[in-house]
Design an enzyme around this catalytic site. Structure first.
Site, mmCIF file in Angstrom:
data_model
loop_
_atom_site.group_PDB
_atom_site.id
_atom_site.type_symbol
_atom_site.label_atom_id
_atom_site.label_comp_id
_atom_site.label_asym_id
_atom_site.label_seq_id
_atom_site.Cartn_x
_atom_site.Cartn_y
_atom_site.Cartn_z
ATOM 1 N N TYR A 141 0.831 -1.201 0.000
ATOM 2 C CA TYR A 141 0.000 0.000 0.000
ATOM 3 C C TYR A 141 0.869 1.256 0.000
ATOM 4 C CZ TYR A 141 -2.698 3.905 1.729
ATOM 5 O OH TYR A 141 -3.243 5.144 1.867
ATOM 6 N N GLY A 175 -5.161 5.817 0.087
ATOM 7 C CA GLY A 175 -6.505 5.844 0.639
ATOM 8 C C GLY A 175 -7.444 4.941 -0.129
#
Length: 520
Positions: free
Chosen positions: A63, A70
């Site tokens: 990520y 987000g």
């Protein structure tokens, strides 16, 4: 003033725990900041960055490294664009508004971020830590707007200004001047960093803004606790209060330790075993004197757990994802959530505002001839035919009431105003930075009330002494010392004069902890 304030404190960032006091020393520009160059520490820091590089280059999914941010975590970033992603992150977050954090506050923010990254769980290079520590060493401090953080996913927008400055962009404070970072870097021959994958996220996706502010708020509140006790003792003397309301035997049966400490301080200030000042004919004083230890004591008893919340957050890895290079794991979670700081700051501002309310009520007694046991109206020092012309502290009492009302209005908890944002990815947020900013504002207002209360309690005591109602030998050494210290900065108000300058000076003296109190 305590000369120890002038000494510089060594603060070493080596992954070990730091204290609130050390962050305050950094903020006030009185710390010698050093980043450890221990070989094992350097290797531990670099190991995370090396593991990340290896992983993403082998097409691992991480990520914020190989994905968007987000709600865009499902968007894959092409391999040839991954190294551009950190700059994009701090660029699109460059939308802060509102007043700027002060230089002191911004130093605390940088110090808090460096403390977290030095824990070694964020996947950044040692070189990045060197650049952060260099900012503090050279006092090149990012210009950071206050508004724009919801406190989860951390302090993204405020900390984007730190990330951008590391890369030689945006603006900085240098020698108290606001300058372009690129110009200062050029002048000092500092090479801007090109942030590696995850480094932009590691800087921004954390709680450093709220935590840095919380460190400053804690020390200001700690001092206000002691100052409120000293002012209460002075008020009791000026109002001819009942010394025995603070008797140790009384407080032994309600053993909150902080409350009892406050009572013992006030009791010792009032010199019970000496030729005590005359007391009024009232059996019991009004609550703002009699219950002062119970009110101030709430804050004093809260300080230990508030300290624990703040220092645990300060010494944590609070970004996402966490990089465990030893076991070669990328751990996705929510450590950026600032709930502990939000709760601590919402609680602290409530307890501090109660100090403002307490002192404001004491001021109201002191100025009103119906309650002040023979002092002149509004504490005017003028005698004779000019007495009706003068109004003493009438307007200051009104001002203190206004500052108190504003402080009390700010006590609504910020943490209950969570908003769903960012495509409902950030659907529960802490509002920790707003809570911390509110707390700083409440502290400012309460310090203003304390400044007024200190001046007015001193004026009341001086009027008693002038009129022969109070003898110097009836005052404790601590009380005499405080009276003399105030006299060094303030003169008796007889004929009316403008008091704005005196008030501002007293607020400044409170904020630099000028008056020696109980722990020195």
């Amino acid at each position: 003033m305590n000369t120890a304030v002038l000494q510089r404190t060594p603060v070493v960032f080596d992954g070990s725990a730091l204290t609130i006091t050390q962050i305050n020393d950094i903020a006030r520009g009185r710390a010698d900041v050093r980043l450890s160059d221990d070989e094992n520490f350097v290797k531990r820091i670099n190991r995370g960055a090396e593991f990340l590089d290896q992983l993403w280059q082998q097409e691992g999914v991480i990520y914020g490294v190989t994905t968007g941010y987000g709600d865009s975590c499902s968007v894959d970033i092409p391999g040839d664009l991954i190294e551009e992603l950190p700059r994009n992150l701090y660029t699109f977050h460059g939308c802060g508004l509102g007043e700027l954090f002060t230089i002191e506050q911004s130093r605390a923010i940088v110090g808090a971020r460096l403390a977290s990254l030095a824990r070694g769980s964020s996947g950044v290079r040692y070189e990045l830590l060197q650049q952060l520590s260099l900012l503090l060493q050279q006092d090149i401090i990012p210009v950071i707007p206050q508004e724009g953080s919801v406190g989860a996913s951390g302090d993204l927008t405020p900390l984007s200004y730190v990330a951008a400055v590391l890369s030689g962009e945006r603006q900085v404070w240098y020698r108290a001047e606001r300058c372009d970072a690129a110009a200062i870097f050029g002048e000092l021959k500092i090479t801007p960093l090109r942030l590696r994958p995850k480094e932009g996220l590691a800087i921004m996706n954390g709680t450093a803004a709220m935590t840095g502010l919380a460190c400053l708020a804690y020390c200001r509140a700690e001092y206000l606790c002691q100052l409120s006790a000293r002012i209460t003792a002075m008020m009791s003397i000026a109002l001819q209060g009942n010394v025995y309301h603070f008797d140790p035997a009384l407080f032994a049966v309600k053993p909150h330790p902080g409350q009892n400490l406050i009572a013992s301080w006030i009791h010792s200030d009032l010199s019970v075993d000496r030729a005590a000042p005359r007391q009024s004919d009232r059996l019991q004083d009004r609550y703002s004197l009699r219950c002062a230890p119970h009110i101030i004591g709430v804050l004093q008893d809260s300080l230990p757990w508030i300290c624990q919340f703040i220092e645990t957050e300060l010494n944590s890895a609070n970004d996402n994802p966490i990089i465990d290079a030893t076991s070669e794991q990328v751990l996705h979670g929510g450590h950026f959530y600032g709930g502990h700081i939000a709760f601590a700051m919402d609680s602290l501002k409530n307890a501090v505002a109660n100090l403002a309310d307490l002192l404001d009520r004491q001021i109201a007694q002191l100025t009103d001839v119906k309650f002040n046991n023979g002092l002149p109206a509004n504490l005017s020092g003028v005698r004779g035919v000019r007495r009706p012309l003068n109004h003493g502290f009438k307007a200051v009492q009104i001002g203190a009431s206004a500052w108190t009302a504003e402080a009390l209005k700010q006590t609504m908890p910020a943490s209950v105003f969570s908003r769903s944002t960012e495509c409902h990815n950030q659907d529960k947020v802490s509002m920790g930075t707003i809570a911390a900013r509110d707390c700083i504002r409440v502290l400012q207002l309460t310090e203003q009330v304390a400044a007024a209360a200190l001046m007015m309690a001193w004026q009341g005591i001086q009027l008693r002494r002038r009129d022969g109602d109070l003898l110097e030998e009836g005052l404790s050494p601590s009380m005499l010392a405080s009276i003399r210290q105030v006299a060094d900065s303030f003169a008796l108000v007889d004929e009316d004069r403008e008091l704005e300058g005196d008030l501002r000076n007293f607020v400044r003296l409170i904020q630099c902890r000028h008056w020696r109190l109980y722990d020195e």
